[in-house]
Design a protein around this motif. Structure first.
Motif, PDB file in Angstrom:
ATOM      1  N   PHE A  37     -45.859  13.864 -30.407  1.00  0.00           N
ATOM      2  CA  PHE A  37     -46.297  12.613 -30.994  1.00  0.00           C
ATOM      3  C   PHE A  37     -46.409  12.801 -32.501  1.00  0.00           C
ATOM      4  O   PHE A  37     -46.473  13.934 -32.993  1.00  0.00           O
ATOM      5  CB  PHE A  37     -47.678  12.221 -30.460  1.00  0.00           C
ATOM      6  N   ARG A  38     -46.466  11.693 -33.223  1.00  0.00           N
ATOM      7  CA  ARG A  38     -46.742  11.777 -34.650  1.00  0.00           C
ATOM      8  C   ARG A  38     -47.617  10.603 -35.070  1.00  0.00           C
ATOM      9  O   ARG A  38     -47.592   9.541 -34.464  1.00  0.00           O
ATOM     10  CB  ARG A  38     -45.466  11.817 -35.473  1.00  0.00           C
ATOM     11  N   GLN A  39     -48.388  10.876 -36.112  1.00  0.00           N
ATOM     12  CA  GLN A  39     -49.253   9.847 -36.663  1.00  0.00           C
ATOM     13  C   GLN A  39     -49.206   9.910 -38.181  1.00  0.00           C
ATOM     14  O   GLN A  39     -49.583  10.921 -38.770  1.00  0.00           O
ATOM     15  CB  GLN A  39     -50.694  10.009 -36.170  1.00  0.00           C
ATOM     16  N   SER A  62     -36.294   5.783 -33.314  1.00  0.00           N
ATOM     17  CA  SER A  62     -36.309   6.182 -34.720  1.00  0.00           C
ATOM     18  C   SER A  62     -35.822   7.609 -34.955  1.00  0.00           C
ATOM     19  O   SER A  62     -35.499   7.974 -36.095  1.00  0.00           O
ATOM     20  CB  SER A  62     -37.726   6.032 -35.287  1.00  0.00           C
ATOM     21  N   VAL A  63     -35.750   8.421 -33.895  1.00  0.00           N
ATOM     22  CA  VAL A  63     -35.357   9.824 -34.067  1.00  0.00           C
ATOM     23  C   VAL A  63     -34.121  10.203 -33.261  1.00  0.00           C
ATOM     24  O   VAL A  63     -33.650  11.337 -33.350  1.00  0.00           O
ATOM     25  CB  VAL A  63     -36.518  10.777 -33.716  1.00  0.00           C
ATOM     26  N   LYS A  64     -33.604   9.266 -32.481  1.00  0.00           N
ATOM     27  CA  LYS A  64     -32.428   9.573 -31.667  1.00  0.00           C
ATOM     28  C   LYS A  64     -31.272  10.051 -32.538  1.00  0.00           C
ATOM     29  O   LYS A  64     -30.992   9.466 -33.579  1.00  0.00           O
ATOM     30  CB  LYS A  64     -31.992   8.335 -30.879  1.00  0.00           C
ATOM     31  N   ASP A  89     -40.390  10.165 -41.836  1.00  0.00           N
ATOM     32  CA  ASP A  89     -40.781  11.113 -40.789  1.00  0.00           C
ATOM     33  C   ASP A  89     -42.073  11.844 -41.140  1.00  0.00           C
ATOM     34  O   ASP A  89     -42.616  12.583 -40.311  1.00  0.00           O
ATOM     35  CB  ASP A  89     -39.681  12.144 -40.550  1.00  0.00           C
ATOM     36  N   THR A  90     -42.561  11.649 -42.346  1.00  0.00           N
ATOM     37  CA  THR A  90     -43.800  12.295 -42.778  1.00  0.00           C
ATOM     38  C   THR A  90     -44.953  11.852 -41.896  1.00  0.00           C
ATOM     39  O   THR A  90     -45.205  10.653 -41.720  1.00  0.00           O
ATOM     40  CB  THR A  90     -44.094  11.941 -44.241  1.00  0.00           C
ATOM     41  N   GLN A 115     -48.702  19.405 -39.906  1.00  0.00           N
ATOM     42  CA  GLN A 115     -48.277  18.411 -40.877  1.00  0.00           C
ATOM     43  C   GLN A 115     -46.813  18.603 -41.266  1.00  0.00           C
ATOM     44  O   GLN A 115     -46.382  19.718 -41.563  1.00  0.00           O
ATOM     45  CB  GLN A 115     -49.146  18.477 -42.134  1.00  0.00           C
ATOM     46  N   VAL A 116     -46.080  17.508 -41.251  1.00  0.00           N
ATOM     47  CA  VAL A 116     -44.708  17.489 -41.743  1.00  0.00           C
ATOM     48  C   VAL A 116     -44.645  16.494 -42.894  1.00  0.00           C
ATOM     49  O   VAL A 116     -45.038  15.341 -42.737  1.00  0.00           O
ATOM     50  CB  VAL A 116     -43.721  17.068 -40.636  1.00  0.00           C
TER      51      VAL A 116
END
Length: 120
Positions: A37-39, A62-64, A89-90, A115-116
């Motif tokens: 997951f991302r937030q 969004s990431v495919k 993507d951050t 964190q990215v």
């Protein structure tokens, strides 16, 4: 109880790549569906990708084509290979595990996040 520890986040330029890892404790790893997951700040947490016990995969639109999720049931680890990264993507990326029998949208165990940050 499963403990999940993410690693591999960092700062990367747009177009670059990162590989996230999530190491799980316990020998029951292979019985879980695993998700990333991302937030992002000010946004809700969102499922990015998941992989079933049989290695079937799901990706958010969004990431495919850019992200790949995989798992190693010997090393109790799930990976997220992220290519062609974009500033959008951050986010803080979380690993999560879903027990067999849980409903499709319920994840039972969570990591602390990594964190990215993608610079333009």
């Amino acid at each position: 109880q499963v403990q999940l520890v993410e690693s591999g986040g960092g700062l990367v330029q747009a177009g670059g790549s990162l590989r996230l890892s999530c190491a799980a404790s316990g020998r029951t790893f292979s019985s879980y569906r695993m998700g990333w997951f991302r937030q992002a700040p000010g946004k809700e947490r969102r499922l990015v990708a998941s992989i079933s016990r049989a290695a079937g995969t799901y990706y958010d639109d969004s990431v495919k084509g850019r992200f790949t999720i995989s798992r190693d049931n010997v090393k109790y680890t799930v990976y997220l290979q992220m290519n062609s990264l974009k500033p959008e993507d951050t986010a803080l990326y979380y690993c999560a595990a879903q027990k067999a029998g849980s409903s499709w949208n319920t994840y039972d165990f969570w990591g602390q996040g990594t964190q990215v940050t993608v610079s333009s």
